[in-house]
Design a protein around this motif. Sequence first.
Motif, short mmCIF file in Angstrom:
data_model
loop_
_atom_site.label_atom_id
_atom_site.label_comp_id
_atom_site.label_asym_id
_atom_site.label_seq_id
_atom_site.Cartn_x
_atom_site.Cartn_y
_atom_site.Cartn_z
N LYS A 1 0.83 -1.20 0.00
CA LYS A 1 0.00 0.00 0.00
C LYS A 1 0.87 1.25 0.00
O LYS A 1 1.82 1.37 0.77
CB LYS A 1 -0.92 0.02 1.22
CG LYS A 1 -1.92 1.19 1.23
CD LYS A 1 -2.81 1.13 2.47
CE LYS A 1 -3.87 2.23 2.44
NZ LYS A 1 -3.29 3.58 2.36
N LEU A 2 0.51 2.19 -0.88
CA LEU A 2 1.18 3.48 -0.95
C LEU A 2 0.44 4.51 -0.10
O LEU A 2 -0.74 4.34 0.21
CB LEU A 2 1.26 3.97 -2.40
CG LEU A 2 2.12 3.14 -3.34
CD1 LEU A 2 1.98 3.67 -4.76
CD2 LEU A 2 3.58 3.15 -2.91
N ALA A 3 1.12 5.58 0.22
CA ALA A 3 0.49 6.67 0.95
C ALA A 3 -0.58 7.32 0.08
O ALA A 3 -0.58 7.18 -1.15
CB ALA A 3 1.54 7.71 1.36
N ASP A 4 -1.49 8.03 0.71
CA ASP A 4 -2.54 8.72 -0.02
C ASP A 4 -1.95 9.80 -0.92
O ASP A 4 -0.91 10.39 -0.61
CB ASP A 4 -3.54 9.36 0.95
CG ASP A 4 -4.30 8.31 1.74
OD1 ASP A 4 -4.42 7.17 1.26
OD2 ASP A 4 -4.76 8.63 2.86
N GLY A 5 -2.62 10.08 -2.01
CA GLY A 5 -2.17 11.12 -2.92
C GLY A 5 -1.40 10.53 -4.08
O GLY A 5 -0.75 9.49 -3.96
N PRO A 6 -1.45 11.18 -5.23
CA PRO A 6 -0.72 10.70 -6.41
C PRO A 6 0.78 10.81 -6.23
O PRO A 6 1.27 11.60 -5.43
CB PRO A 6 -1.22 11.63 -7.53
CG PRO A 6 -1.62 12.88 -6.82
CD PRO A 6 -2.16 12.44 -5.50
N SER A 7 1.53 10.00 -6.94
CA SER A 7 2.98 10.04 -6.85
C SER A 7 3.58 9.81 -8.23
O SER A 7 2.95 9.26 -9.13
CB SER A 7 3.49 8.96 -5.88
OG SER A 7 3.11 7.67 -6.33
N ILE A 8 4.83 10.28 -8.39
CA ILE A 8 5.58 10.02 -9.62
C ILE A 8 6.93 9.46 -9.22
O ILE A 8 7.37 9.62 -8.07
CB ILE A 8 5.75 11.29 -10.48
CG1 ILE A 8 6.55 12.36 -9.71
CG2 ILE A 8 4.40 11.83 -10.92
CD1 ILE A 8 6.88 13.57 -10.56
#
Length: 205
Positions: free
Chosen positions: A82-89
């Motif tokens: 699971k990634l943190a909330d919010g989009p990432s690049i």
Amino acid sequence: SVMEVSRLGGLSGAAVMKGRVADSRGFTIARVVAKVDMVGVVRDELQRYGRHVAPKLGIGTFAHKVYEVQHGAGRYGAAFYKLADGPSIDLFDLIESDSEAAVLAVARLRVALGEWSVITAHERVTVGSLRSTRVLTRRLAAFETQLDEVNWHEVEELDLEIPMAIQHGDLHGRNILVNDFGSTPIVIDYGDVGPAPVMLDAVTL
């Protein structure tokens, strides 16, 4: 619910994908990273995650394992994080879009991975054995003409004493995700995490 999936390019042969799970109204439920590979490879990564990643890195520096598949898919398995909330690049894309932000991200990453930089031992190795862990001898042979002026066979026989520490082992830009809020970058893909020369991650990146 709907899942959007994009493949993260990388240097290994595994399929590493980033996904966003949304409900019927389009609101994000979760963001995940999935790694699909031969079941033995996935099992090895999960062991490395449990030994070197989750116990040693701070919250927000790595993606937390939420699900695994080791049975029922034939020769293949998968690990879901699971990634943190919010989009990432990833860091490569950040370098292209905002090089100053990328420099800051690398500085934050260096601090976040500090626990992995603690020297745990010293080992004596030859230059050749050290080189062979990153570049196969058959591949090096293709560059013999460029090495004509260097007695590289003699160089490879030299002994070195090198400090060892836990390293990511494949720390390139696709394995570093940065979100829009400027927080600590997240490292993903843990299949090579383990004891290695303390300078390995810095040189790879």
